[in-house]
Write a protein that holds these residues in place. Structure first.
Motif, PDB file in Angstrom:
ATOM      1  N   LEU A 148       0.821  -1.214   0.000  1.00 56.45           N
ATOM      2  CA  LEU A 148       0.000   0.000   0.000  1.00 56.45           C
ATOM      3  C   LEU A 148       0.853   1.261   0.000  1.00 56.45           C
ATOM      4  N   SER A 149       2.075   1.164   0.518  1.00 54.36           N
ATOM      5  CA  SER A 149       2.980   2.308   0.475  1.00 54.36           C
ATOM      6  C   SER A 149       3.678   2.441  -0.870  1.00 54.36           C
ATOM      7  N   GLY A 150       3.566   1.403  -1.715  1.00 56.46           N
ATOM      8  CA  GLY A 150       4.219   1.422  -3.018  1.00 56.46           C
ATOM      9  C   GLY A 150       5.660   0.955  -2.994  1.00 56.46           C
ATOM     10  N   ARG A 151       6.129   0.515  -1.848  1.00 63.75           N
ATOM     11  CA  ARG A 151       7.497   0.007  -1.769  1.00 63.75           C
ATOM     12  C   ARG A 151       7.622  -1.311  -2.531  1.00 63.75           C
ATOM     13  N   TRP A 152       6.606  -2.161  -2.431  1.00 63.96           N
ATOM     14  CA  TRP A 152       6.544  -3.409  -3.179  1.00 63.96           C
ATOM     15  C   TRP A 152       5.273  -3.419  -4.022  1.00 63.96           C
ATOM     16  N   PHE A 153       5.285  -4.167  -5.113  1.00 66.92           N
ATOM     17  CA  PHE A 153       4.082  -4.397  -5.908  1.00 66.92           C
ATOM     18  C   PHE A 153       3.658  -5.859  -5.744  1.00 66.92           C
ATOM     19  N   GLY A 154       2.447  -6.169  -6.195  1.00 66.15           N
ATOM     20  CA  GLY A 154       1.916  -7.516  -6.005  1.00 66.15           C
ATOM     21  C   GLY A 154       1.263  -8.073  -7.253  1.00 66.15           C
ATOM     22  N   THR A 155       1.009  -9.391  -7.235  1.00 64.14           N
ATOM     23  CA  THR A 155       0.350 -10.084  -8.343  1.00 64.14           C
ATOM     24  C   THR A 155      -0.707 -11.041  -7.809  1.00 64.14           C
ATOM     25  N   MET A 156      -1.458 -11.609  -8.738  1.00 65.99           N
ATOM     26  CA  MET A 156      -2.385 -12.703  -8.462  1.00 65.99           C
ATOM     27  C   MET A 156      -1.997 -13.861  -9.378  1.00 65.99           C
ATOM     28  N   CYS A 157      -1.620 -14.998  -8.812  1.00 68.39           N
ATOM     29  CA  CYS A 157      -1.161 -16.149  -9.594  1.00 68.39           C
ATOM     30  C   CYS A 157      -2.199 -17.262  -9.512  1.00 68.39           C
ATOM     31  N   LEU A 158      -3.105 -17.292 -10.472  1.00 63.59           N
ATOM     32  CA  LEU A 158      -4.180 -18.279 -10.489  1.00 63.59           C
ATOM     33  C   LEU A 158      -3.981 -19.296 -11.612  1.00 63.59           C
ATOM     34  N   SER A 159      -3.964 -18.814 -12.856  1.00 65.62           N
ATOM     35  CA  SER A 159      -3.999 -19.698 -14.029  1.00 65.62           C
ATOM     36  C   SER A 159      -2.713 -20.495 -14.185  1.00 65.62           C
ATOM     37  N   GLU A 160      -2.869 -21.658 -14.803  1.00 66.76           N
ATOM     38  CA  GLU A 160      -1.734 -22.510 -15.138  1.00 66.76           C
ATOM     39  C   GLU A 160      -1.845 -22.941 -16.592  1.00 66.76           C
ATOM     40  N   PRO A 161      -0.736 -23.285 -17.230  1.00 68.75           N
ATOM     41  CA  PRO A 161      -0.786 -23.603 -18.664  1.00 68.75           C
ATOM     42  C   PRO A 161      -1.803 -24.670 -19.030  1.00 68.75           C
ATOM     43  N   THR A 193       5.843 -25.876  -5.704  1.00 67.53           N
ATOM     44  CA  THR A 193       6.384 -26.263  -7.008  1.00 67.53           C
ATOM     45  C   THR A 193       5.252 -26.243  -8.017  1.00 67.53           C
ATOM     46  N   GLY A 194       5.531 -25.669  -9.179  1.00 69.33           N
ATOM     47  CA  GLY A 194       4.513 -25.614 -10.227  1.00 69.33           C
ATOM     48  C   GLY A 194       4.763 -24.441 -11.157  1.00 69.33           C
ATOM     49  N   ASN A 195       3.831 -24.264 -12.072  1.00 68.39           N
ATOM     50  CA  ASN A 195       3.956 -23.218 -13.090  1.00 68.39           C
ATOM     51  C   ASN A 195       2.693 -22.377 -13.138  1.00 68.39           C
ATOM     52  N   LYS A 196       2.856 -21.084 -13.272  1.00 72.82           N
ATOM     53  CA  LYS A 196       1.724 -20.177 -13.399  1.00 72.82           C
ATOM     54  C   LYS A 196       1.856 -19.372 -14.693  1.00 72.82           C
ATOM     55  N   MET A 197       0.740 -19.236 -15.405  1.00 71.19           N
ATOM     56  CA  MET A 197       0.722 -18.617 -16.737  1.00 71.19           C
ATOM     57  C   MET A 197      -0.145 -17.359 -16.719  1.00 71.19           C
ATOM     58  N   TRP A 198       0.183 -16.423 -17.579  1.00 68.67           N
ATOM     59  CA  TRP A 198      -0.580 -15.181 -17.756  1.00 68.67           C
ATOM     60  C   TRP A 198      -0.515 -14.299 -16.512  1.00 68.67           C
ATOM     61  N   ILE A 199       0.638 -14.238 -15.857  1.00 72.04           N
ATOM     62  CA  ILE A 199       0.752 -13.473 -14.618  1.00 72.04           C
ATOM     63  C   ILE A 199       1.173 -12.039 -14.944  1.00 72.04           C
ATOM     64  N   SER A 200       0.208 -11.141 -14.896  1.00 73.53           N
ATOM     65  CA  SER A 200       0.495  -9.729 -15.160  1.00 73.53           C
ATOM     66  C   SER A 200       1.312  -9.149 -14.011  1.00 73.53           C
ATOM     67  N   GLY A 201       2.329  -8.380 -14.374  1.00 76.28           N
ATOM     68  CA  GLY A 201       3.196  -7.785 -13.364  1.00 76.28           C
ATOM     69  C   GLY A 201       4.074  -8.791 -12.653  1.00 76.28           C
ATOM     70  N   GLY A 202       4.252  -9.998 -13.233  1.00 74.84           N
ATOM     71  CA  GLY A 202       4.948 -11.079 -12.547  1.00 74.84           C
ATOM     72  C   GLY A 202       6.446 -10.888 -12.417  1.00 74.84           C
ATOM     73  N   GLU A 203       7.045 -10.016 -13.228  1.00 79.23           N
ATOM     74  CA  GLU A 203       8.474  -9.749 -13.121  1.00 79.23           C
ATOM     75  C   GLU A 203       8.737  -8.329 -13.620  1.00 79.23           C
ATOM     76  N   HIS A 204       9.528  -7.592 -12.861  1.00 83.49           N
ATOM     77  CA  HIS A 204       9.941  -6.229 -13.215  1.00 83.49           C
ATOM     78  C   HIS A 204      10.907  -5.762 -12.142  1.00 83.49           C
ATOM     79  N   GLU A 205      11.448  -4.580 -12.335  1.00 86.67           N
ATOM     80  CA  GLU A 205      12.310  -3.972 -11.322  1.00 86.67           C
ATOM     81  C   GLU A 205      11.808  -2.582 -10.952  1.00 86.67           C
ATOM     82  N   ILE A 206      10.509  -2.393 -11.065  1.00 90.89           N
ATOM     83  CA  ILE A 206       9.904  -1.112 -10.683  1.00 90.89           C
ATOM     84  C   ILE A 206      10.032  -0.913  -9.176  1.00 90.89           C
ATOM     85  N   THR A 207       9.819  -1.992  -8.442  1.00 94.27           N
ATOM     86  CA  THR A 207       9.930  -1.957  -6.980  1.00 94.27           C
ATOM     87  C   THR A 207      10.962  -2.975  -6.529  1.00 94.27           C
ATOM     88  N   GLU A 208      11.389  -2.890  -5.286  1.00 93.19           N
ATOM     89  CA  GLU A 208      12.455  -3.760  -4.799  1.00 93.19           C
ATOM     90  C   GLU A 208      11.999  -5.193  -4.563  1.00 93.19           C
TER      91      GLU A 208
END
Length: 632
Positions: A148-161, A193-208
């Motif tokens: 909520l402070s914007g120090r970290w960002f978050g995702t939702m990991c539901l779908s799988e291939p 252990t597993g794989n998640k597909m279609w994860i928006s915002g799943g990797e970046h360096e915008i936040t630490e």
């Protein structure tokens, strides 16, 4: 757009009255306007100028890092600085205690300016809201508050291939991490252990750091995952491990980017295939992504659906604003582009071939009166906005995007009722939201996409080029029929569950609201005919609902769920438009005339379509069920 937004908020929904409620007692129209002004300014200066850049300079992965344009980082830093990530949170959590309806209205500007740049913030907000509702005190403090402070960002990991939208087929496993797994202060500790597909915002360096919320199954006593959705649990899986003080430990979790998905639109938001527990990283000396259980085992889907109402309103609102952006762009173009000349009539050489006078007399076409149409090439070209067919396309867009905006704000206002109203208001809001959420998500996703298509058509060949923004708006909007529950899934939810649950109470509650609007409109000159048409549409929806379920066979009833969703949605939008028209309260300026024209257009050109859609529902048309693979 701002004039319409203010009208819907203050003249139609009366959101200023929310200041009388204890939670919003420090707010007034002045504070709401200040939030809207700030967001409009940031969106105009930090988001809109870089929307095309985010589209053309897609996220790039070199095998180690993801690279994004500098403008992405700067835009999101400005958003974080506005405080909007925590806007609806309690003051004690750094929030503004802003009503949901005002929060949604403020976020309109970001979706319109650059929906893909705003995607990171929307996901982070949903992630943090879920943890605030279902996490432990420590999970809220360590993970949610840093989001909520914007120090970290978050995702939702539901779908799988292999599973897609079928969450019962989730295969990601979560196994207890050691004998002391329940003693971890961040929550019961598991290895995923597993794989998640279609994860928006799943990797970046915008936040630490990135906080993933991951659905996974805990194996049963036999070591096998439970079938269906019962065994699905929810886990917090940070990209970098943290301590109880919210500080990075310097250890990378076993979450790895396998690759980026290359999308039609929404290109400014990274979209990822993530591998959990493949062993690329070995946190605490061994493979397996460390995740902390949220709530109880097997409670993952219920927790995830906690945020679905607001998330689906947010998706619908994003679709609306992309449609709105296209509408404004095509309107501006139509007001500047000269092409063609008005059609006139002159005396001809007699009846046209198709114009013989019918027996019994009556009006004749121009050809029957010996007239022909022509265009005087000596006259100057007309602006294309003067042509009736261009006006039709612009009116279609106007009725879709302004009606869609009203729908989303109405639903957000119901969220505020559900959170702060009296017992009766809370119950009424819950019933209405049950039946409206599939419409709030799906109707704008289909029809504001159609608005984007018409915007391209208004610009003609230019609209099909990347020199103008309307083609990007269409590409960005095409996603919205898919994510947060596809169009077909929302249709099955509406006809298969929402309209029949609790003996049809939600449907009856909506019907009562629609009937009230129709009754009031019936007393207003100029609206009485529309009131009758709305009443007839409501009756047709009710009749088709009963006929669809008359045999009690779900397969027969649900085969035509999507046409039902379309008809239901158009009926809801007709109601919204009529209710909005009632709020014009005698105004006779251009703004009011435009709103009335859009309402008239929707009733004249769009509402009649429902009878064709409901026809196949009512007779339980079997074609789609009986169609065989080989026949294709």
């Amino acid at each position: 757009m701002r004039q319409t937004l203010d009208f819907l908020l203050y003249d139609w929904l009366k959101v200023q009255d929310l200041g009388r409620r204890e939670r919003f007692s420090e707010h007034s129209r002045e504070t709401f306007d200040a939030v809207l002004d700030t967001c409009e300014k940031i969106a105009r200066e930090k988001f809109a100028p870089f929307n095309r850049l985010a589209d053309t300079e897609e996220p790039r992965f070199d095998g180690e890092r993801v690279f994004l344009p500098k403008a992405t980082h700067e835009a999101l830093a400005a958003y974080v600085g506005s405080g909007m990530l925590a806007a609806a949170q309690d003051y004690e959590h750094g929030g503004m205690q802003l009503p949901c309806v005002v929060e949604m209205a403020a976020n309109c500007f970001f979706s319109k300016a650059s929906v893909s740049l705003g995607g990171y913030a929307m996901l982070t907000n949903g992630n943090a809201n879920l943890l605030m509702a279902h996490g432990t005190d420590t999970q809220r403090e360590v993970f949610a508050m840093n989001e909520l402070s914007g120090r970290w960002f978050g995702t939702m990991c539901l779908s799988e291939p292999q599973a897609g939208s079928s969450l019962s087929d989730v295969a990601t496993r979560a196994e207890a991490d050691g004998a002391d797994f329940e003693a971890d202060p961040l929550g019961p500790r598991y290895r995923l252990t597993g794989n998640k597909m279609w994860i928006s915002g799943g990797e970046h360096e915008i936040t630490e750091n990135i906080v993933h919320l991951v659905l996974a199954k805990i194996p049963g006593p036999d070591g096998k995952p439970l079938p269906g959705t019962k065994g699905i649990s929810l886990f917090i899986v940070p990209k970098h491990l943290v301590d109880t003080g919210g500080q990075l430990t310097g250890e990378r979790n076993d979450v790895a980017l396998a690759g980026l998905n290359h999308k039609l639109g929404y290109r400014g938001t990274t979209n990822c295939l993530l591998n959990f527990g493949e062993g690329r990283h070995t946190p605490r000396g061994k493979k397996g992504a460390i995740g902390y259980l949220v709530g109880k085992p097997g409670d993952g889907l219920r927790q995830m659906f906690h945020m679905m109402n607001e998330a689906r309103i947010g998706v619908g609102l994003g679709a609306v604003m992309l449609g709105y952006a296209g509408y404004e762009a095509s309107l501006e173009y139509a007001r500047q582009r000269p092409q063609g000349r008005p059609v006139a009539a002159r005396a001809g050489d007699g009846p046209s071939r198709a114009g013989e006078t019918p027996s019994g007399g009556g009006d004749r076409a121009a050809g029957d009166r010996g007239l022909t149409t022509f265009k005087d090439a000596a006259r100057p070209q007309a602006l294309i906005i003067e042509h009736a067919d261009v006006k039709r396309m612009l009116l279609t867009q106007k009725s879709f995007v302004e009606g869609g905006l009203a729908l989303e704000l109405f639903c957000a206002r119901l969220v505020d009722e559900q959170h702060t109203g009296s017992a009766d208001e809370i119950a009424a809001a819950k019933r209405l939201l049950e039946v409206l959420i599939p419409i709030a998500k799906s109707w704008p996703s289909e029809w504001c996409l159609e608005a984007n298509s018409l915007a391209i058509q208004v610009l003609g060949g230019y609209g099909y080029t990347r020199d103008f923004p309307v083609e990007q708006y269409w590409r960005d909007n095409r996603l919205n029929m898919i994510h947060e529950g596809t169009h077909g899934i929302q249709a099955l939810d509406l006809l298969g569950r929402k309209v029949v649950m609790d003996g049809g109470q939600a449907l009856m509650a909506l019907a009562a609201r629609i009937s009230d609007t129709a009754q009031r409109a019936g007393q207003v000159p100029g609206l009485a005919e529309a009131a009758n048409e709305l009443g007839a549409a409501l009756a047709a929806v009710g009749g088709a609902t009963k006929k669809a379920w008359s045999t009690g066979e779900p397969e027969a009833a649900l085969a035509n769920a999507t046409p039902y969703l379309q008809a239901f949605g158009h009926t809801v939008l007709a109601w919204i438009w009529l209710d909005v028209a009632l709020s014009l309260d005698g105004r006779e300026d251009d703004f009011a005339h435009g709103k009335r024209a859009a309402q008239r257009y929707f009733f004249a050109y769009e509402l009649p379509k429902i009878h064709a859609w409901l026809g196949v529902v009512a007779r339980r048309e079997a074609l789609t069920r009986e169609m065989q693979d080989a026949w294709f």
